[in-house]
Design an enzyme around this catalytic site. Structure first.
Site, PDB file in Angstrom:
ATOM      1  CB  ALA A 148      -0.929   0.002   1.215  1.00 48.44           C
ATOM      2  CG  ASP A 149       3.146   4.761  -1.221  1.00 48.09           C
ATOM      3  OD1 ASP A 149       4.108   4.435  -0.504  1.00 48.09           O
ATOM      4  OD2 ASP A 149       2.961   5.922  -1.611  1.00 48.09           O
ATOM      5  CD  GLN A 150      -3.073   8.558   2.117  1.00 41.14           C
ATOM      6  OE1 GLN A 150      -2.452   9.109   3.020  1.00 41.14           O
ATOM      7  NE2 GLN A 150      -4.320   8.127   2.262  1.00 41.14           N
TER       8      GLN A 150
END
Length: 207
Positions: free
Chosen positions: A83-85
């Site tokens: 996951a990354d934002q």
């Protein structure tokens, strides 16, 4: 806390994020944690600065891919979450602030504007990506005063450096905003409402 048990593959979170781990734990999922140690700066240098939604989505997905794949190659047979934002606003992408001065400058730049959180999430197994998703949230910051900002930073302290937007909505950060368009989990960087159906399909969450 109660945990659901299934006969599916082991679930591994390829992240050192305490927030993402808490969200999975609170959802009752059994999982392990293994930090990918991916150098995000190397990946980001391959992407030109752009506020275009497709370009920023692609960057967030690439970062999530790299994290999931790095751990998946080691954790054979496991289903690995990457996951990354990324946060974008008016032609600029934002990273977590390096210090309190940068946090203050970022919040001043975001004041009175709407920014977008691009929350990418992927699943990998045995060195291959098997599922991908990007969720979006749009947050409008109010025209807060300089005095409020100083007090906010004083109250939150070093915690503001742990978030790309310098806020935690579950705390004093909620006072920065006029309106929020997006679900809570996407804002925190792990769109669970999209993830859980796929985990059920993979046999890692209860049907």
């Amino acid at each position: 806390m109660a945990t659901y048990h299934t006969n599916g593959p082991r679930l591994v979170l390829a992240s050192g994020s305490a927030v993402r781990a808490r969200l999975l734990r609170d959802a009752g999922l059994a999982f392990e944690v293994r930090d990918s140690h991916v150098d995000e700066d190397v990946v980001k240098k391959r992407f030109a600065e752009s506020d275009d939604r497709a370009d920023t989505d692609a960057l967030a997905l690439k970062l999530a891919d790299e994290k999931a794949l790095a751990v998946s190659r080691i954790e054979t047979g496991a289903l690995v979450i990457g996951a990354d934002q990324i946060m974008s606003c008016e032609g600029r992408r934002y990273d977590k602030p390096r210090d309190m001065a940068e946090a203050r400058a970022n919040l001043l730049a975001l004041r009175g504007k709407t920014h977008t959180l691009h929350s990418a999430m992927v699943l990998a197994k045995d060195g291959a990506i098997v599922w991908r998703h990007v969720g979006h949230a749009h947050l409008a910051m109010r025209h807060f005063s300089d005095e409020f900002l100083d007090e906010y930073l004083n109250i939150c302290g070093e915690k503001v450096k742990t978030s790309v937007g310098c806020y935690q909505l579950e705390g004093p950060g909620i006072q920065l905003f006029d309106t929020i368009d997006g679900d809570y989990f996407t804002i925190l960087g792990l769109p669970l409402l999209a993830l859980l159906p796929e985990l059920r399909r993979q046999g890692t969450a209860p049907i």
